[in-house]
Write a protein that holds these residues in place. Structure first.
Motif, PDB file in Angstrom:
ATOM      1  N   GLN A 109       0.833  -1.203   0.000  1.00 37.94           N
ATOM      2  CA  GLN A 109       0.000   0.000   0.000  1.00 37.94           C
ATOM      3  C   GLN A 109       0.869   1.256   0.000  1.00 37.94           C
ATOM      4  OE1 GLN A 109      -2.463  -0.772   3.427  1.00 37.94           O
ATOM      5  NE2 GLN A 109      -4.120  -1.612   2.172  1.00 37.94           N
ATOM      6  N   GLU A 110       1.942   1.226   0.759  1.00 40.67           N
ATOM      7  CA  GLU A 110       2.862   2.366   0.783  1.00 40.67           C
ATOM      8  C   GLU A 110       3.491   2.584  -0.588  1.00 40.67           C
ATOM      9  OE1 GLU A 110       7.022   3.498   2.939  1.00 40.67           O
ATOM     10  OE2 GLU A 110       5.530   2.413   4.131  1.00 40.67           O
ATOM     11  N   THR A 111       3.880   1.494  -1.241  1.00 41.32           N
ATOM     12  CA  THR A 111       4.461   1.591  -2.576  1.00 41.32           C
ATOM     13  C   THR A 111       3.445   2.156  -3.562  1.00 41.32           C
ATOM     14  OG1 THR A 111       5.921  -0.270  -2.128  1.00 41.32           O
ATOM     15  CG2 THR A 111       5.542   0.274  -4.437  1.00 41.32           C
ATOM     16  N   ILE A 112       2.223   1.698  -3.487  1.00 40.49           N
ATOM     17  CA  ILE A 112       1.164   2.190  -4.376  1.00 40.49           C
ATOM     18  C   ILE A 112       0.950   3.683  -4.163  1.00 40.49           C
ATOM     19  CG2 ILE A 112      -1.329   2.104  -4.809  1.00 40.49           C
ATOM     20  CD1 ILE A 112      -1.113  -0.959  -4.347  1.00 40.49           C
ATOM     21  N   LEU A 113       0.918   4.114  -2.904  1.00 39.28           N
ATOM     22  CA  LEU A 113       0.741   5.551  -2.623  1.00 39.28           C
ATOM     23  C   LEU A 113       1.892   6.367  -3.195  1.00 39.28           C
ATOM     24  CD1 LEU A 113      -0.627   5.548   1.044  1.00 39.28           C
ATOM     25  CD2 LEU A 113      -1.836   6.217  -1.041  1.00 39.28           C
ATOM     26  N   ARG A 114       3.117   5.878  -3.038  1.00 42.53           N
ATOM     27  CA  ARG A 114       4.274   6.596  -3.587  1.00 42.53           C
ATOM     28  C   ARG A 114       4.175   6.701  -5.098  1.00 42.53           C
ATOM     29  NH1 ARG A 114       8.708   3.431  -2.312  1.00 42.53           N
ATOM     30  NH2 ARG A 114       7.812   2.492  -0.490  1.00 42.53           N
ATOM     31  N   LEU A 115       3.753   5.621  -5.746  1.00 45.38           N
ATOM     32  CA  LEU A 115       3.635   5.631  -7.204  1.00 45.38           C
ATOM     33  C   LEU A 115       2.527   6.568  -7.669  1.00 45.38           C
ATOM     34  CD1 LEU A 115       4.160   1.852  -7.988  1.00 45.38           C
ATOM     35  CD2 LEU A 115       5.748   3.730  -8.420  1.00 45.38           C
ATOM     36  N   GLU A 116       1.448   6.672  -6.897  1.00 48.25           N
ATOM     37  CA  GLU A 116       0.357   7.567  -7.262  1.00 48.25           C
ATOM     38  C   GLU A 116       0.764   9.022  -7.100  1.00 48.25           C
ATOM     39  OE1 GLU A 116      -2.823   6.293  -4.750  1.00 48.25           O
ATOM     40  OE2 GLU A 116      -3.544   4.814  -6.187  1.00 48.25           O
ATOM     41  N   VAL A 117       1.579   9.317  -6.108  1.00 53.30           N
ATOM     42  CA  VAL A 117       1.979  10.692  -5.826  1.00 53.30           C
ATOM     43  C   VAL A 117       3.089  11.144  -6.769  1.00 53.30           C
ATOM     44  CG1 VAL A 117       3.059  12.161  -4.092  1.00 53.30           C
ATOM     45  CG2 VAL A 117       1.232  10.621  -3.425  1.00 53.30           C
ATOM     46  N   ARG A 130       2.223  13.177  -9.947  1.00 53.18           N
ATOM     47  CA  ARG A 130       1.698  14.507  -9.637  1.00 53.18           C
ATOM     48  C   ARG A 130       2.842  15.463  -9.314  1.00 53.18           C
ATOM     49  NH1 ARG A 130      -2.461  12.567  -5.347  1.00 53.18           N
ATOM     50  NH2 ARG A 130      -3.332  10.894  -6.574  1.00 53.18           N
ATOM     51  N   VAL A 131       3.793  14.985  -8.550  1.00 55.92           N
ATOM     52  CA  VAL A 131       4.940  15.818  -8.200  1.00 55.92           C
ATOM     53  C   VAL A 131       5.726  16.171  -9.460  1.00 55.92           C
ATOM     54  CG1 VAL A 131       7.144  15.860  -6.964  1.00 55.92           C
ATOM     55  CG2 VAL A 131       5.101  14.950  -5.843  1.00 55.92           C
ATOM     56  N   ALA A 132       5.937  15.200 -10.317  1.00 52.06           N
ATOM     57  CA  ALA A 132       6.668  15.451 -11.565  1.00 52.06           C
ATOM     58  C   ALA A 132       5.911  16.448 -12.435  1.00 52.06           C
ATOM     59  CB  ALA A 132       6.889  14.142 -12.320  1.00 52.06           C
ATOM     60  N   ASP A 133       4.582  16.324 -12.504  1.00 49.04           N
ATOM     61  CA  ASP A 133       3.781  17.270 -13.286  1.00 49.04           C
ATOM     62  C   ASP A 133       3.902  18.677 -12.715  1.00 49.04           C
ATOM     63  OD1 ASP A 133       2.936  15.317 -15.028  1.00 49.04           O
ATOM     64  OD2 ASP A 133       1.004  14.997 -14.021  1.00 49.04           O
ATOM     65  N   LEU A 134       3.842  18.790 -11.404  1.00 47.62           N
ATOM     66  CA  LEU A 134       3.972  20.100 -10.763  1.00 47.62           C
ATOM     67  C   LEU A 134       5.356  20.695 -11.009  1.00 47.62           C
ATOM     68  CD1 LEU A 134       2.129  19.497  -7.368  1.00 47.62           C
ATOM     69  CD2 LEU A 134       1.347  20.877  -9.304  1.00 47.62           C
ATOM     70  N   GLU A 135       6.380  19.864 -10.942  1.00 46.48           N
ATOM     71  CA  GLU A 135       7.739  20.358 -11.214  1.00 46.48           C
ATOM     72  C   GLU A 135       7.849  20.875 -12.643  1.00 46.48           C
ATOM     73  OE1 GLU A 135      10.167  17.012 -10.190  1.00 46.48           O
ATOM     74  OE2 GLU A 135      10.389  17.664  -8.113  1.00 46.48           O
TER      75      GLU A 135
END
Length: 82
Positions: free
Chosen positions: A23-31, A34-39
């Motif tokens: 679940q932690e890995t899935i959350l990291r992959l989902e986030v 978004r971070v890359a898009d914002l950057e």
């Protein structure tokens, strides 16, 4: 029977830890996207701002702009707004 229950409990705990890790890995992959898009958006906006600043600086350093500034000052003096 007790040994078998301990084994089942240990297996259940191991599976819970694996599930939490997944679940932690899935959350990291989902986030991450978004971070890359914002950057990327920040980089684009920064580049646009720098381009705008460059154009503004070029305009302000042009002879026509300096002449216009002097003419505005003269008009303000003539109108009594100095």
């Amino acid at each position: 029977a007790v040994a078998q229950l301990r084994e089942i409990a240990a297996e259940a705990n191991r599976m819970r830890r694996e599930m939490a890790a997944m679940q932690e890995t899935i959350l990291r992959l989902e986030v991450a996207p978004r971070v890359a898009d914002l950057e990327r958006q920040v980089q684009k906006l920064t580049a646009a701002l720098e381009a705008e600043r460059s154009v503004s600086a070029q305009i302000r350093s042009s002879r026509l702009w300096r002449l216009a500034q002097h003419l505005r000052a003269c008009f303000q003096i003539v109108r009594g707004k100095s």
